[in-house]
Design a protein around this motif. Structure first.
Motif, mmCIF file in Angstrom:
data_model
loop_
_atom_site.group_PDB
_atom_site.id
_atom_site.type_symbol
_atom_site.label_atom_id
_atom_site.label_comp_id
_atom_site.label_asym_id
_atom_site.label_seq_id
_atom_site.Cartn_x
_atom_site.Cartn_y
_atom_site.Cartn_z
ATOM 1 N N UNK A 225 -4.155 2.138 -3.759
ATOM 2 C CA UNK A 225 -5.070 1.170 -4.367
ATOM 3 C C UNK A 225 -6.522 1.622 -4.283
ATOM 4 N N UNK A 226 -6.883 2.285 -3.178
ATOM 5 C CA UNK A 226 -8.250 2.771 -3.036
ATOM 6 C C UNK A 226 -8.532 3.871 -4.044
ATOM 7 N N UNK A 227 -7.578 4.762 -4.281
ATOM 8 C CA UNK A 227 -7.750 5.817 -5.289
ATOM 9 C C UNK A 227 -7.928 5.191 -6.667
ATOM 10 N N UNK A 228 -7.101 4.201 -6.985
ATOM 11 C CA UNK A 228 -7.162 3.546 -8.294
ATOM 12 C C UNK A 228 -8.509 2.864 -8.535
ATOM 13 N N UNK B 193 -10.904 9.273 1.176
ATOM 14 C CA UNK B 193 -10.843 9.277 -0.290
ATOM 15 C C UNK B 193 -12.227 9.506 -0.889
ATOM 16 N N UNK B 194 -13.240 8.902 -0.275
ATOM 17 C CA UNK B 194 -14.622 9.083 -0.743
ATOM 18 C C UNK B 194 -15.072 10.527 -0.568
ATOM 19 N N UNK C 113 -16.104 17.194 -0.644
ATOM 20 C CA UNK C 113 -16.127 17.774 0.710
ATOM 21 C C UNK C 113 -14.761 18.328 1.083
ATOM 22 N N UNK C 114 -13.722 17.689 0.582
ATOM 23 C CA UNK C 114 -12.363 18.200 0.760
ATOM 24 C C UNK C 114 -11.685 18.284 -0.596
ATOM 25 N N UNK C 115 -10.725 19.201 -0.695
ATOM 26 C CA UNK C 115 -9.966 19.323 -1.933
ATOM 27 C C UNK C 115 -8.926 18.210 -2.050
ATOM 28 N N UNK D 220 0.845 -1.199 0.000
ATOM 29 C CA UNK D 220 0.000 0.000 0.000
ATOM 30 C C UNK D 220 0.876 1.244 0.000
ATOM 31 N N UNK D 221 1.204 1.774 -1.182
ATOM 32 C CA UNK D 221 1.905 3.056 -1.223
ATOM 33 C C UNK D 221 0.984 4.171 -0.712
ATOM 34 N N UNK D 222 1.505 4.994 0.167
ATOM 35 C CA UNK D 222 0.722 6.102 0.738
ATOM 36 C C UNK D 222 0.958 7.356 -0.108
ATOM 37 N N UNK D 223 -0.142 7.951 -0.595
ATOM 38 C CA UNK D 223 -0.058 9.057 -1.543
ATOM 39 C C UNK D 223 -1.005 10.188 -1.137
ATOM 40 N N UNK D 224 -0.869 11.305 -1.827
ATOM 41 C CA UNK D 224 -1.810 12.421 -1.693
ATOM 42 C C UNK D 224 -2.894 12.240 -2.752
ATOM 43 N N UNK D 225 -4.167 12.422 -2.373
ATOM 44 C CA UNK D 225 -5.261 12.358 -3.331
ATOM 45 C C UNK D 225 -5.911 13.737 -3.411
#
Length: 366
Positions: free
Chosen positions: A255-258, A238-239, A245-247, A161-166
């Motif tokens: 993986x969740x973003x993808x 992410x949702x 609701x957030x920028x 799980x790479x941690x990234x900015x969304x």
């Protein structure tokens, strides 16, 4: 007779074909013996699997405690049951904050309910301090990066799980998207524009190690002064970013973003340095009541077939011959140093909470 034998020996020495024949004979023997060695190796593995299958047929099931979501874990169990229809998998899905205490509580009560546990590298480190687990390294482990394998032989990470900015692509243009954590310190990100998690302790600890403690703490305090909203759960944040609701949110699971992008969510991720990459280890219970079935399932999870199954449900597999290069190209992945869980974990939690959860906006005094 002696003279005749000497003449024969002299004739043989002068016949190079004989030497060639000997060379061919020796080479053939080496090839045959080498081929047999390969066959013996394959037979040894086939024999190992056959013994596991024989034992698993008598056990009939296994119990799996997992941090995976149900949409990810259930297809894995079904695929395994198709391969081994005489084994039924029982799944309990919990988050780390519930899964780890449950395993420890059951252990203290002298109750053994699970055969396999699948949890974060930090969680595995905690369990290794007890006698809850036993060592088991599947032969498939050799197809995984060294950093994805527990150094003491207690487990292998099925996915990473790479941690990234969304960020929300409707609210933030690509040119204005943050390329680094320092980019989040400008006035436009202050207020309710940014979301952070309540318990990103493992990410926090690794950033401190990679960047250097003094520099990292200063960065974290500056991010905190931007007044990010603290919400629990990577999927939730992410949702909420997807919903506008957030920028942006930091950090979240790639993986969740993808998987959300795949169904049309207006979001994108940025691999800001350092890209801390978490692991999730599959480990065997020390007092497993279905050890043969459990080992078969761990083998399947780490096999190419199992990793392709994980990939099909949106998880980023850790196996090197299945890992999607598109997601990691150009990124330097910093696999989580799980030993940090043993060297001051309570202090890590306290510092993170002090910076992000116990702050007061009106009278901040850093």
């Amino acid at each position: 007779i002696l003279l005749k034998r000497k003449e024969e020996e002299k004739m043989l020495k002068n016949r190079p074909g004989i030497h060639l024949f000997h060379c061919i004979l020796i080479l053939t023997l080496f090839l045959v013996l080498g081929f047999k060695s390969t066959l013996w190796g394959a037979s040894a593995e086939e024999e190992r699997v056959a013994k596991l299958v024989e034992g698993a047929k008598k056990e009939g099931k296994f119990v799996w405690y997992s941090q995976m979501s149900l949409t990810e874990a259930v297809p894995m169990v079904k695929k395994f049951e198709e391969k081994y229809p005489f084994i039924k998998g029982e799944l309990l899905r919990l988050g780390l904050n519930q899964l780890l205490p449950k395993a420890l509580e059951e252990h203290r009560a002298g109750v053994n309910k699970f055969d396999i546990i699948y949890l974060s590298g930090f969680g595995l480190r905690v369990l290794k301090k007890t006698d809850i687990l036993q060592k088991y390294m599947s032969p498939h482990s050799l197809s995984f990066p060294q950093d994805a394998r527990d150094p003491d032989g207690y487990g292998t990470s099925g996915h990473m799980i790479p941690k990234v900015i969304v960020y929300n692509t409707k609210l933030v243009s690509p040119k204005d998207a943050p390329k680094s954590y320092e980019d989040l310190l400008t006035p436009k990100w202050k207020g309710n524009k940014l979301a952070m998690d309540t318990t990103n302790y493992e990410w926090f600890a690794n950033v401190l190690k990679i960047m250097g403690r003094e520099k990292a703490i200063e960065l974290m305090k500056k991010i905190s002064k931007q007044q990010p909203q603290i919400r629990t759960g990577n999927t939730l944040r992410t949702t909420l970013v997807s919903a506008g609701e957030y920028h942006a949110a930091v950090p979240v699971n790639m993986d969740r973003v993808e998987s959300m992008k795949a169904v049309g969510a207006p979001i994108e991720w940025v691999g800001a340095e350092p890209v801390v990459t978490l692991t999730h280890m599959a480990a065997l219970a020390a007092k497993s009541t279905h050890p043969n079935a459990a080992k078969l399932f761990i083998d399947f999870l780490l096999s190419k077939e199992g990793q392709e199954t994980l990939k099909s449900v949106g998880i980023i597999p850790a196996r090197t011959d299945v890992l999607p290069p598109r997601l990691t190209k150009g990124l330097k992945l910093h696999y989580s140093d799980t030993s940090l869980a043993e060297t001051g974990y309570d202090e890590i939690v306290r510092e993170y909470d002090d910076i992000f959860r116990r702050r007061r906006w009106k009278d901040e005094k850093w």
